[in-house]
Structure formats: structure tokens, C-alpha cells
Design an enzyme around this catalytic site. Sequence first.
Site, short mmCIF file in Angstrom:
data_model
loop_
_atom_site.label_atom_id
_atom_site.label_comp_id
_atom_site.label_asym_id
_atom_site.label_seq_id
_atom_site.Cartn_x
_atom_site.Cartn_y
_atom_site.Cartn_z
N GLY A 37 -17.42 -36.52 20.76
CA GLY A 37 -17.45 -36.77 19.32
C GLY A 37 -17.81 -38.20 18.94
O GLY A 37 -17.66 -38.60 17.79
N LYS A 58 -13.49 -26.11 17.72
CA LYS A 58 -12.22 -26.84 17.43
C LYS A 58 -11.58 -26.21 16.18
O LYS A 58 -11.68 -25.01 15.99
CB LYS A 58 -12.49 -28.33 17.28
CG LYS A 58 -13.35 -28.87 18.41
CD LYS A 58 -13.37 -30.36 18.46
CE LYS A 58 -14.36 -30.80 19.53
NZ LYS A 58 -14.24 -32.20 19.87
N GLU A 68 -8.56 -33.11 24.09
CA GLU A 68 -7.73 -33.21 22.88
C GLU A 68 -6.37 -32.55 23.10
O GLU A 68 -5.35 -33.03 22.59
CB GLU A 68 -8.48 -32.56 21.69
CG GLU A 68 -9.63 -33.45 21.22
CD GLU A 68 -10.79 -32.70 20.60
OE1 GLU A 68 -10.65 -31.52 20.23
OE2 GLU A 68 -11.87 -33.32 20.48
C1 PEP Z 1 -15.95 -31.06 22.92
O1 PEP Z 1 -15.18 -30.98 22.00
O2 PEP Z 1 -15.72 -30.44 23.97
C2 PEP Z 1 -17.15 -31.89 22.78
C3 PEP Z 1 -17.90 -32.10 23.82
O3 PEP Z 1 -17.40 -32.39 21.53
P1 PEP Z 1 -18.75 -33.13 21.05
O4 PEP Z 1 -19.90 -32.28 21.50
O5 PEP Z 1 -18.64 -33.21 19.57
O6 PEP Z 1 -18.76 -34.48 21.70
#
Ligand code: PEP
Length: 248
Positions: A171, A10, A97
Amino acid sequence: MKKLVAANWKMNGEGSWSTKPAALASLLGDNMPENVQVLFCPPAVYLDRIATEAGKFGMNAGAQNCHASASGAFTGEISAQMAADCGADYVICGHSERRALFGETDAVVRAKADAVIAAGLSAIICVGETLAYRESGEAEATVEMQLKGSIPTTSTALNTVIAYEPVWAIGTGKTATLDDIEQMHGHIRKVYGQLLGDKSAGKLRIQYGGSVKPANAKEILSAKGVDGALVGGASLKMEDFAKIILAG
Ligand code: PEP
């Protein structure tokens, strides 16, 4: 078909993170599972150097996003070909996102995936339901609609990966149950087969994403129909990311 374990950094990182592929390789040592392919998706400005470093250890790099057009007046954007020029092999398309914060519709995601494939790269097309749809029993219908709207006709099992990422699990520390994951991955494969043929669907890689951690990686990566993981938070620390890879 190797499992694809991908790091989605990210908007995290800095120039000094170009040492991370080497750090990961040293943590994995001789234990790197032969059936796992490792992918780093850093912010676009670091793509070039991460791709160079990752390549030294047989790992891949990818972009987190791109524009659907090849070039033009799109300030701040990068094209799929530019990602390719930086050494990318993959581009993540339609991460939740991007869909939620940047208004990307299925049609936009499809156009981006099409551009990625046209540039000779593989598209990781993300789909996943919100908690409201999960709780109202519409998770499969939501994901099916996203698949039908987001997968371009140029897609094949060789140039496409589907990432199933329930929005409520990203997340948050919450993960879908193994039953839910297996059922959804089966459904995704079925829908992909309807769109592009069962033969292709049989070879399609479907990643799970959503709070994958060292503690749950083994059971998730061993679940039926799970061909890898898209990892956010736990991919920022190589100690954690290495444990996830070793679980593959
Ligand atoms: C992602 O951003 O694709 C994701 C799965 O994040 P996290 O592993 O932090 O849940």
C-alpha cells in the site's frame, strides 16, 4: 502450474461489487491468459455471492482470514469450513495487517493454515520483512523464521501458496527490486524444501505482493520464481486488475 493472481479487497466493497467478476471477465474477453488463475478475496460477508459470480467465469474465491477452530465461542469469527461452505477455495493466512494489527504470531498463522488445509482448502501463507529488517540485512532471516513458524506439517505444494509481501511495500507504492524479489523467492523455495522436501518445493507457488500495479506487473510476474501476485489496492478497480492479469 498456473500463476495465481489474487485480489485482496481487504475491508473494501459493497453488495453491488458482486458484478465485478463479470466486469473483469468482459474486460479480459478472449485474452484471458491460459496460464493465469484468478482469485477474488472479498470481505467474508460477500464471499458467498462473489464465489458464485466468480465461478461462472472459471475464477476462484477465497477468504481473507479464518479462525483456527472448527466452531465455538469466538464471536465475530468464521471457520475454514464456513469459508468452504461459502464457496472459497483459498484462505489468506497471516497477512501482515493481521500480524501487525491483530497480533497474529507465527504459531497462530500455522494453526489457521492447518485448519484451512483440514477443511480441504488451500492456505495462502503470507510472510515478509519490515523495512527495519530489510535495512539491517535481516530480510531473509526474518522470512525464514516466519516460514518455519507458520507452515504446518500438513502443507504440500497442492494445498499451500506462499505470498512474499515485504511489509514496507504494501500500500505504499514502493516495490522491491526484481533482484530482491528473485533472491527472496529462491530463498523461500529453499526453506520450504528443507521443511517439506525439494520435490514439493519445486511445485510450490510463491506469489509476490506489495504495490503490484499495471505498470510493474509484467516485470514482476515474469521474474524468476514468481508464480503469481497478491494484489491489494490495484484489485479494487477491474480495469487495473485486468491489466495485471493480462501481464501474467
Ligand atoms: C496486500 O494487501 O496484500 C497488498 C499487496 O496490497 P497493495 O497491493 O495495495 O500493496
